[in-house]
Design a protein around this motif. Structure first.
Motif, PDB file in Angstrom:
ATOM      1  N   GLY A  88       0.817  -1.221   0.000  1.00 17.73           N
ATOM      2  CA  GLY A  88       0.000   0.000   0.000  1.00 17.73           C
ATOM      3  C   GLY A  88       0.842   1.258   0.000  1.00 17.73           C
ATOM      4  N   LEU A  89       1.957   1.236   0.720  1.00 14.14           N
ATOM      5  CA  LEU A  89       2.849   2.403   0.757  1.00 14.14           C
ATOM      6  C   LEU A  89       3.461   2.652  -0.617  1.00 14.14           C
ATOM      7  N   LYS A  90       3.771   1.555  -1.307  1.00 14.02           N
ATOM      8  CA  LYS A  90       4.371   1.672  -2.640  1.00 14.02           C
ATOM      9  C   LYS A  90       3.363   2.291  -3.609  1.00 14.02           C
ATOM     10  N   VAL A  91       2.120   1.826  -3.517  1.00 17.73           N
ATOM     11  CA  VAL A  91       1.062   2.366  -4.383  1.00 17.73           C
ATOM     12  C   VAL A  91       0.900   3.863  -4.139  1.00 17.73           C
ATOM     13  N   ARG A  92       1.034   4.272  -2.871  1.00 18.47           N
ATOM     14  CA  ARG A  92       0.890   5.696  -2.529  1.00 18.47           C
ATOM     15  C   ARG A  92       2.185   6.483  -2.752  1.00 18.47           C
ATOM     16  N   ARG A  93       3.203   5.817  -3.328  1.00 20.22           N
ATOM     17  CA  ARG A  93       4.486   6.454  -3.671  1.00 20.22           C
ATOM     18  C   ARG A  93       5.201   7.031  -2.454  1.00 20.22           C
ATOM     19  N   VAL A  94       5.105   6.326  -1.334  1.00 23.82           N
ATOM     20  CA  VAL A  94       5.875   6.713  -0.145  1.00 23.82           C
ATOM     21  C   VAL A  94       7.359   6.444  -0.444  1.00 23.82           C
ATOM     22  N   PRO A  95       8.252   7.385  -0.106  1.00 21.99           N
ATOM     23  CA  PRO A  95       9.689   7.203  -0.398  1.00 21.99           C
ATOM     24  C   PRO A  95      10.239   5.903   0.190  1.00 21.99           C
ATOM     25  N   LYS A  96      11.211   5.308  -0.528  1.00 22.91           N
ATOM     26  CA  LYS A  96      11.744   4.001  -0.154  1.00 22.91           C
ATOM     27  C   LYS A  96      12.300   3.978   1.259  1.00 22.91           C
ATOM     28  N   LYS A  97      13.025   5.011   1.651  1.00 24.45           N
ATOM     29  CA  LYS A  97      13.632   5.045   2.986  1.00 24.45           C
ATOM     30  C   LYS A  97      12.552   4.990   4.071  1.00 24.45           C
ATOM     31  N   ARG A 151       9.527   3.802   3.661  1.00 27.51           N
ATOM     32  CA  ARG A 151       8.912   2.468   3.596  1.00 27.51           C
ATOM     33  C   ARG A 151       9.706   1.462   4.423  1.00 27.51           C
ATOM     34  N   GLN A 152      11.024   1.503   4.287  1.00 30.11           N
ATOM     35  CA  GLN A 152      11.886   0.559   4.995  1.00 30.11           C
ATOM     36  C   GLN A 152      11.818   0.754   6.512  1.00 30.11           C
ATOM     37  N   GLN A 153      11.752   2.021   6.937  1.00 29.57           N
ATOM     38  CA  GLN A 153      11.655   2.310   8.375  1.00 29.57           C
ATOM     39  C   GLN A 153      10.337   1.766   8.936  1.00 29.57           C
ATOM     40  N   LYS A 154       9.244   2.018   8.225  1.00 28.59           N
ATOM     41  CA  LYS A 154       7.933   1.557   8.683  1.00 28.59           C
ATOM     42  C   LYS A 154       7.848   0.037   8.650  1.00 28.59           C
ATOM     43  N   LEU A 155       8.445  -0.562   7.615  1.00 28.13           N
ATOM     44  CA  LEU A 155       8.461  -2.010   7.503  1.00 28.13           C
ATOM     45  C   LEU A 155       9.177  -2.639   8.688  1.00 28.13           C
ATOM     46  N   HIS A 156      10.364  -2.121   9.013  1.00 30.32           N
ATOM     47  CA  HIS A 156      11.159  -2.689  10.110  1.00 30.32           C
ATOM     48  C   HIS A 156      10.390  -2.600  11.431  1.00 30.32           C
TER      49      HIS A 156
END
Length: 340
Positions: free
Chosen positions: A102-111, A113-118
């Motif tokens: 969902g974050l990718k679809v909303r074009r959230v920056p990769k960095k 995304r990685q922080q939220k994922l972790h």
């Protein structure tokens, strides 16, 4: 100073081709609370959740989230996340890819995304599983992936539709604790649909019990157990459910009312010293206690709970006693009355 409820449903109704879905649903849900929509199959609890999510639109009434009227808004405009019974994971994507989809679809920056994922994987105990596919995970792990996906969405409102029904009993107990801890730690508002009263009573601050598309009672688990508003609530909540007795079957009561009593408030007493005579029709040893089922022409669900192993032979006649302060009185329509 009083604050407005975070989620409000005002006289919401939904019908299909004239058939009732839900009717007159009014609810105030505070921010940071855990509210369970409980009831038997077909009672309207999932319809209520779908209306709140924007997956269905109401025929009448209003839905307000965080002060904004979202009655006719699309699901994507309601700032909420959902956890489904079916997990709804992409089988060809890894755990990490499913969580951040969902974050990718909303074009959230990769960095970011990685922080939220972790953080989400840490919270749900999934660190080290990032590269696995859903097919390589247990049911409990897959449900945790769905929870992690809801966490990274960062929404203040999370709707859960029977998320544990596909898990076995032991896993349900484990994931139930996970969900409650997540809700507390993150401070999110959860609306949780279930037909399992154990889930509702152990997790929720507020239980909304429904039947036939209408709300029967709203209250804390303790309130529904100790002060059921009608005979449906009395029989639905509790294991075993409350016994219901015709008032004429009890010494000292007249006709026209229904008397409710919980198993823990019934005692077996010597013959001739009780308020009712019954026949033992079953015994169930539960480990720390024994549930003894009793039969009486004017009663339904009558039983007594005794500590340890206290088996009694089927067909034995026994007398039972109970105190007036433990009785629940319902009128002819099944509504709660003042205690005797």
């Amino acid at each position: 100073m009083t604050t407005s409820p975070f989620v409000v449903l005002k006289d919401v109704a939904k019908r299909w081709a004239g058939q009732l879905g839900v009717e007159g649903i009014s609810l105030d849900i505070p921010e940071g609370s855990f509210t369970a929509l409980l009831g038997p199959s077909g009672c309207g609890k999932s319809t209520t959740l779908r209306l709140l999510a924007g997956l269905e639109l109401p025929d009448e009434g209003a839905i307000i989230i965080d002060g904004k009227d979202v009655t006719t808004s699309a699901a994507s405009d309601r700032n909420l996340s959902m956890v489904f019974q079916s997990y709804a994971l992409f089988p060809h994507l890894s755990v990490a890819e499913n969580v951040v989809f969902g974050l990718k679809v909303r074009r959230v920056p990769k960095k970011e995304r990685q922080q939220k994922l972790h953080r989400a994987l840490e919270i749900t105990g999934l660190l080290g599983y990032e590269d696995r596919k859903p097919g390589e995970l247990s049911g409990g792990q897959r449900q945790r992936v769905a929870l992690a996906r809801a966490i990274v969405a960062g929404q203040r409102l999370c709707l859960m539709d029977e998320p544990l029904s596909n898990l076995d009993a032991k896993l349900r107990n484990s994931v139930r604790k996970d969900i409650k801890k997540l809700q507390r730690d993150l401070g999110i508002t959860v609306v949780y649909v279930t037909h399992d009263q154990t889930e509702a009573m152990s997790m929720a601050d507020t239980v909304v019990l429904m039947k036939d598309g209408r709300i029967q009672q709203v209250g804390s688990p303790e309130e529904l157990y100790s002060k059921p508003s009608n005979t449906f609530v009395a029989e639905f909540v509790g294991a075993p459910p409350m016994a219901l007795i015709e008032s004429s079957a009890i010494n000292g009561f007249g006709d026209g009312r229904t008397i409710g009593i919980r198993a823990e408030h019934v005692d077996v007493v010597p013959k001739g010293e009780g308020r009712m005579s019954c026949i033992v029709n079953e015994c169930e040893f539960l480990g720390s206690e024994t549930l003894i089922g009793l039969e009486h022409a004017g009663a339904a669900g009558l039983c007594v709970m005794k500590p340890g192993m206290s088996m009694m032979p089927d067909g034995q006649e026994v007398d039972i006693n109970f105190h007036d302060e433990n009785l629940h009185v319902f009128d002819a329509a099944g509504k709660r009355m003042a205690a005797p």
